[in-house]
Each structure stands twice: as C-alpha cells, then as structure tokens.
Design a protein around this motif. Structure first.
Motif, PDB file in Angstrom:
ATOM      1  N   ASP A 126       0.815  -1.218   0.000  1.00  0.00           N
ATOM      2  CA  ASP A 126       0.000   0.000   0.000  1.00  0.00           C
ATOM      3  C   ASP A 126       0.850   1.269   0.000  1.00  0.00           C
ATOM      4  N   HIS A 127       1.934   1.239  -0.795  1.00  0.00           N
ATOM      5  CA  HIS A 127       2.759   2.451  -0.901  1.00  0.00           C
ATOM      6  C   HIS A 127       2.141   3.490  -1.823  1.00  0.00           C
ATOM      7  N   GLY A 128       1.224   3.064  -2.691  1.00  0.00           N
ATOM      8  CA  GLY A 128       0.473   4.011  -3.500  1.00  0.00           C
ATOM      9  C   GLY A 128       1.139   4.504  -4.758  1.00  0.00           C
ATOM     10  N   TYR A 129       2.278   3.922  -5.137  1.00  0.00           N
ATOM     11  CA  TYR A 129       2.993   4.388  -6.330  1.00  0.00           C
ATOM     12  C   TYR A 129       2.928   3.341  -7.431  1.00  0.00           C
ATOM     13  N   SER A 130       2.949   3.811  -8.665  1.00  0.00           N
ATOM     14  CA  SER A 130       3.113   2.907  -9.794  1.00  0.00           C
ATOM     15  C   SER A 130       4.592   2.540  -9.918  1.00  0.00           C
ATOM     16  N   LEU A 131       4.870   1.486 -10.676  1.00  0.00           N
ATOM     17  CA  LEU A 131       6.266   1.117 -10.901  1.00  0.00           C
ATOM     18  C   LEU A 131       6.997   2.244 -11.624  1.00  0.00           C
ATOM     19  N   GLY A 132       6.323   2.897 -12.531  1.00  0.00           N
ATOM     20  CA  GLY A 132       6.943   4.015 -13.242  1.00  0.00           C
ATOM     21  C   GLY A 132       7.343   5.145 -12.311  1.00  0.00           C
ATOM     22  N   GLU A 133       6.508   5.452 -11.341  1.00  0.00           N
ATOM     23  CA  GLU A 133       6.825   6.515 -10.387  1.00  0.00           C
ATOM     24  C   GLU A 133       8.011   6.134  -9.499  1.00  0.00           C
ATOM     25  N   LEU A 134       8.050   4.867  -9.099  1.00  0.00           N
ATOM     26  CA  LEU A 134       9.187   4.401  -8.310  1.00  0.00           C
ATOM     27  C   LEU A 134      10.465   4.430  -9.142  1.00  0.00           C
ATOM     28  N   GLN A 135      10.366   3.998 -10.388  1.00  0.00           N
ATOM     29  CA  GLN A 135      11.530   4.006 -11.268  1.00  0.00           C
ATOM     30  C   GLN A 135      12.043   5.423 -11.502  1.00  0.00           C
ATOM     31  N   GLU A 136      11.153   6.351 -11.692  1.00  0.00           N
ATOM     32  CA  GLU A 136      11.563   7.741 -11.915  1.00  0.00           C
ATOM     33  C   GLU A 136      12.330   8.272 -10.701  1.00  0.00           C
ATOM     34  N   ALA A 137      11.875   7.895  -9.510  1.00  0.00           N
ATOM     35  CA  ALA A 137      12.560   8.346  -8.299  1.00  0.00           C
ATOM     36  C   ALA A 137      13.934   7.710  -8.158  1.00  0.00           C
ATOM     37  N   THR A 138      14.027   6.419  -8.456  1.00  0.00           N
ATOM     38  CA  THR A 138      15.321   5.763  -8.301  1.00  0.00           C
ATOM     39  C   THR A 138      16.294   6.171  -9.392  1.00  0.00           C
ATOM     40  N   MET A 139      15.794   6.557 -10.547  1.00  0.00           N
ATOM     41  CA  MET A 139      16.701   7.068 -11.585  1.00  0.00           C
ATOM     42  C   MET A 139      17.438   8.293 -11.071  1.00  0.00           C
ATOM     43  N   ALA A 140      16.740   9.157 -10.366  1.00  0.00           N
ATOM     44  CA  ALA A 140      17.374  10.370  -9.845  1.00  0.00           C
ATOM     45  C   ALA A 140      18.454  10.037  -8.826  1.00  0.00           C
ATOM     46  N   THR A 141      18.160   9.108  -7.912  1.00  0.00           N
ATOM     47  CA  THR A 141      19.135   8.789  -6.873  1.00  0.00           C
ATOM     48  C   THR A 141      20.272   7.928  -7.413  1.00  0.00           C
ATOM     49  N   TYR A 142      19.926   6.884  -8.182  1.00  0.00           N
ATOM     50  CA  TYR A 142      20.956   5.945  -8.612  1.00  0.00           C
ATOM     51  C   TYR A 142      21.874   6.560  -9.667  1.00  0.00           C
ATOM     52  N   MET A 143      21.294   7.229 -10.662  1.00  0.00           N
ATOM     53  CA  MET A 143      22.127   7.805 -11.715  1.00  0.00           C
ATOM     54  C   MET A 143      23.000   8.935 -11.159  1.00  0.00           C
ATOM     55  N   THR A 144      22.485   9.665 -10.188  1.00  0.00           N
ATOM     56  CA  THR A 144      23.309  10.681  -9.537  1.00  0.00           C
ATOM     57  C   THR A 144      24.470  10.035  -8.794  1.00  0.00           C
ATOM     58  N   SER A 145      24.221   8.874  -8.180  1.00  0.00           N
ATOM     59  CA  SER A 145      25.304   8.181  -7.478  1.00  0.00           C
ATOM     60  C   SER A 145      26.364   7.680  -8.452  1.00  0.00           C
ATOM     61  N   ILE A 146      25.956   7.282  -9.655  1.00  0.00           N
ATOM     62  CA  ILE A 146      26.930   6.863 -10.670  1.00  0.00           C
ATOM     63  C   ILE A 146      27.761   8.063 -11.129  1.00  0.00           C
ATOM     64  N   LEU A 147      27.099   9.195 -11.329  1.00  0.00           N
ATOM     65  CA  LEU A 147      27.832  10.414 -11.679  1.00  0.00           C
ATOM     66  C   LEU A 147      28.806  10.779 -10.561  1.00  0.00           C
ATOM     67  N   GLU A 148      28.369  10.602  -9.331  1.00  0.00           N
ATOM     68  CA  GLU A 148      29.219  10.879  -8.171  1.00  0.00           C
ATOM     69  C   GLU A 148      30.443   9.964  -8.169  1.00  0.00           C
ATOM     70  N   THR A 149      30.238   8.697  -8.524  1.00  0.00           N
ATOM     71  CA  THR A 149      31.364   7.761  -8.627  1.00  0.00           C
ATOM     72  C   THR A 149      32.365   8.234  -9.665  1.00  0.00           C
ATOM     73  N   ALA A 150      31.869   8.665 -10.825  1.00  0.00           N
ATOM     74  CA  ALA A 150      32.759   9.149 -11.883  1.00  0.00           C
ATOM     75  C   ALA A 150      33.557  10.362 -11.409  1.00  0.00           C
ATOM     76  N   LYS A 151      32.904  11.250 -10.683  1.00  0.00           N
ATOM     77  CA  LYS A 151      33.596  12.430 -10.178  1.00  0.00           C
ATOM     78  C   LYS A 151      34.634  12.047  -9.132  1.00  0.00           C
ATOM     79  N   THR A 152      34.312  11.077  -8.290  1.00  0.00           N
ATOM     80  CA  THR A 152      35.264  10.619  -7.274  1.00  0.00           C
ATOM     81  C   THR A 152      36.494  10.007  -7.937  1.00  0.00           C
ATOM     82  N   VAL A 153      36.293   9.220  -8.992  1.00  0.00           N
ATOM     83  CA  VAL A 153      37.418   8.649  -9.740  1.00  0.00           C
ATOM     84  C   VAL A 153      38.292   9.759 -10.321  1.00  0.00           C
ATOM     85  N   GLU A 154      37.643  10.790 -10.851  1.00  0.00           N
ATOM     86  CA  GLU A 154      38.401  11.905 -11.411  1.00  0.00           C
ATOM     87  C   GLU A 154      39.216  12.616 -10.332  1.00  0.00           C
TER      88      GLU A 154
END
Length: 474
Positions: free
Chosen positions: A307-335
């Motif tokens: 009963d979280h009330g979200y569609s899979l698309g809404e959950l995916q959109e939220a995790t794209m923001a967090t996960y893809m930002t973390s990947i960008l953060e990894t790239a910056k840390t490597v640099e």
C-alpha cells in the motif's frame, strides 16, 4: 573423494573447526581451493586476480599459529575472496572492473578486510564486477562476463557476481560484496548463495576520497557465503563503528547466536510483487513454496499489500534520480582520486556506464528533492508493515533467466525487487528459494526492521533448516 572435493564442499565454520583441531591444515585448505579455482574458474570466470603465493604464505603462518597453541579467530585459515570493488588489500591488484585500472595496486587495506583478516580469514583473490559496480549483471571490458555456476548459460548477476559465482562453484567458502541497488542480493539469487545487506551504517566503509557518497542510495558492504551461519560469522567480524566512516553506528547485536533461534513467535508479511513488479509465474510459485517453509518452521505468514500508493513508473523515476546521480558521483570521485575522467575514454569504458553517467548529468536538486518525497512514502509504507509484522518477505528478482551476455539496460529497474530497500536502509537477507521448473535459480528477500539484522538471520537460518539449498552446488 579427493581432498580438494572434500574441503571445497565444507562451510567456513566447519573448515575453521577442523583447522583448529588439527584435523586438517590451513595450507591444505588453501591449496584445495586454489586447485578448485584452477580446475573450474575458466568456465565460471569469477576471479580477476588470484593471490596464490600470498595465500600460501598466510596459510603457512596460520599453521604455525596452531602449532604454537595461540588463541585464533573464528575464521582462522579460511579462504576469503574480495569483491574487486572497495574491499581493498594492500599490495593486491584492484581494478574496480575497469580496463583503465587494470594495473592498479591498492596502497592500503580496507577496514572490513582488516577485520576479516584479524578473525583469521586468508585472502585468496579478487572477484569480478561490472565497472564500478554500475549494473545488475557482471560483465566488463577487462575480463568479460561471469557465469552462474548453477547454469553457465546464465549471468551470475551483479554487481557482486564474481563473489557469488565463486561461492556457488566451491572456489571459496566466503566472499565480500557490496550493495547499491541489489548488488549483494541479485547475484545471491542467481548463483544460489546467501547474502545479507546489513542495516545501513552497521558495516563501516573507510573508503576515500569521498566518505559521504553512500547516503542517498544507502550503499553498504556485506557478507556472502553458502550458509547463513557463515554469513553471520562474517558479519560479526565486519560490523561495528569506525572512526573513518561518518555514517557508521555503534549497535551491538548477537549475529552468530541468532542463526539458531526459533521463529515460532514471528509474524511474517509476504508480498509477492511489492504491489507493482512484474514477477513471473515461475518465480511466484518457487518463492511461495519457500515462504511456506517459514510456516513449517513455526512462523505465521500472511500475504499482504504494501500500500505504498505508487506505480512502478513513479518508483523508477525516483530511483533514476538517486541511482544515476550516485553513478555520476562515482565518476567524479574517480576523477578527483586518479585524475581520470571516464567520459574521456569511450574506447575503454562500457557503453552502459557512459550512458548512466550521461543520464546522471541531467538530474539536479529539484529532481532529487522530488525523489525524496517518493522515497519517504515508500519508507513509511514499509514502516507501517513493521508495526504489525516482524519481517517482510518478497522475491529477489522478477525473472530467473538472465543470459550470460544479455543486455538489460532497457528494463534494468523491472527485474530486481531490491533497490527500494537501498532507499530505506533496512537489513535484507537474500536466500535461495530453489529452482523453477526449468531449473533456473530463484531467490527471496527477508527484510527486517532497521538494526534488527539478528531477526533476519534467525529467519534465514530457519528457512535453511527447513529447505536446505546445499544441493544446488552438487
């Protein structure tokens, strides 16, 4: 049965006991596993680096300690594989799964590796991972894909795929892993082994130069093993606060004792799909049968909606923001750490990683703030479940037939039911549920309240007793 076959079938706890009692030497144990790697790893491709000479030297010293009658640790003489990402041992090649870092040698040893070695474990090598752990299958430009030992036409899963495959193939009894979106739990399911993603902050990470890069997505290291008891011994050694980790917490739990606790009074919620994931029927059937075993162990199990009330698309959109930002953060840390911008080396960096970095560049504070609202809503829904139940059980994956070199980028968020719990920080045990009718491995997640990792281990141990999974390795 040869000594190699006999010793590589034993659990870490059994090996440590036999070494302590003098029934077998640490040298024999290490040699048996090195022989197993030589005989089997060409088919599996689990290892990136094998530290044969160093492991034999450590085993010889472990044997001398026994001869001297020293008080030794619970993992004394037991071979250990390190995921080739974050779990560093000084002087050993660590590539992070990147061709750009194929010759990189660690200058220091990570805190968790120091702790495992202090418990007596012997590092035998490093295991394969996708570049910087960026995806849920293990394949890279450096050594290629890693296969599931259950079915070598299938991928081992990622990003701790090399560790899981090494365990399932009997190449090692213990291995480290890490988890940013399912990287412990996905390969555990695909290789038929056990892993636990600890409560965020329980296992420290002293990695540098960025000590704060694990918070939004709740990235954590954790143990992987063939048995729940072995994972509990590892977790006991790994957990505890560390001065170099600003997110580590001082929580004292009984890990090893928890494995044998009865679960008669446990109330367990079962969600077959977290309300929205497209879980295939073979997975549903296999996981439901495994969940019934928890009832046989004495627990009360009830199927629920989150009963979280979200569609899979809404959950995916939220995790794209967090996960893809973390990947960008990894790239910056490597640099920052190495002076290497991954975007400048398209010939050596996988297309999927470059694509994720590019997507990450499109997110800013507004998108992260919006994702935080969704993450909070999901967190609150899970917390509501724990008002009434002690544990939440779900499938680990929606499908079990991911091919060895299959490209999953287009549906990367549909098949693992893992990443929402990297938002919430809850502890999650990942256990084999059995094989589907077609012989593919399926897994289930046992989610517990924060800092109740001992309850997760107790239920995992009960499941293993009721529905043993050791036959998966025969």
């Amino acid at each position: 049965m040869s000594l190699e076959s006999e010793l590589t079938r034993l659990s870490a706890a059994e090996l440590a006991t036999r070494i302590r009692t003098g029934d077998v030497t640490a040298t024999e144990v290490v040699d048996a596993h090195l022989e197993r790697i030589e005989h089997r790893d060409d088919e599996i491709n689990a290892f990136v680096t094998v530290c044969a000479d160093e492991a034999r030297d450590a085993a010889a010293e472990a044997d001398r300690a026994i001869e001297r009658g020293e008080d030794v640790g619970p993992l004394h003489g037991v071979p250990l594989a390190l995921k080739d990402l974050g779990a560093l041992k000084k002087g050993v090649r660590h590539t992070s799964g990147s061709a750009l870092f194929s010759d990189n040698v660690a200058a220091e040893t990570s805190a968790i590796v120091e702790r495992l070695e202090a418990a007596g474990a012997i590092v035998i090598g490093t295991t394969n991972t996708p570049e910087f752990g960026h995806k849920g299958t293990t394949d890279n430009e450096l050594v290629g894909p890693t296969a599931s030992p259950i079915d070598t036409t299938l991928n081992a899963g990622g990003s701790s795929g090399g560790s899981a495959a090494a365990l399932g193939a009997g190449l090692v009894p213990l291995a480290t892993g890490s988890d940013a979106g399912g990287s412990l739990r996905i390969p555990a399911a695909m290789c038929g082994v056990y892993a636990i993603k600890p409560t965020f902050g329980l296992v420290p990470d002293d990695g540098r130069p960025n000590a704060f890069g694990r918070t939004t997505q709740h990235v954590t290291k954790g143990p992987m093993a063939r048995t729940v008891a072995d994972a509990a011994i590892m977790l006991e050694a790994m957990a505890g606060p560390h001065a170099a980790d600003p997110t580590s917490v001082p929580v004292d739990l009984e890990y090893r004792d928890a494995v044998d606790r009865p679960i008669d009074e446990y109330r367990i919620a079962y969600s077959p799909d977290l309300d929205v994931f497209p879980v295939s029927e073979p997975i549903r059937e296999t996981v439901a049968a495994a969940t019934n075993a928890l009832e046989s162990a004495g627990a009360t199990v009830e199927e629920i909606s989150i009963d979280h009330g979200y569609s899979l698309g809404e959950l995916q959109e939220a995790t794209m923001a967090t996960y893809m930002t973390s990947i960008l953060e990894t790239a910056k840390t490597v640099e920052e750490a190495y002076g290497v911008d991954l975007r400048d080396h398209p010939e050596a960096v996988s297309d999927s990683l470059l694509a994720m970095i590019h997507i990450g560049e499109g997110f800013g504070p507004e998108e992260l703030a919006a994702s935080g609202v969704v993450r909070t809503g999901f967190f609150d829904a899970v917390q509501d479940v724990f008002e009434e139940y002690d544990l939440l059980v779900t499938p680990t994956l929606s499908r079990a037939d991911v091919g060895l070199e299959e490209d999953l980028e287009s549906s990367a968020w549909d098949w693992p039911l893992t990443w929402p719990f990297n938002w919430t920080g809850h502890p999650v045990g990942a256990a084999p549920a059995g094989l589907t009718e077609r012989g593919f491995p399926a897994g289930l997640q046992l989610v517990g309240r924060r800092f109740e990792d001992d309850r997760v281990l107790a239920a995992s141990g009960a499941l293993e007793r009721e529905r043993p999974w050791e036959s998966l390795y025969e």
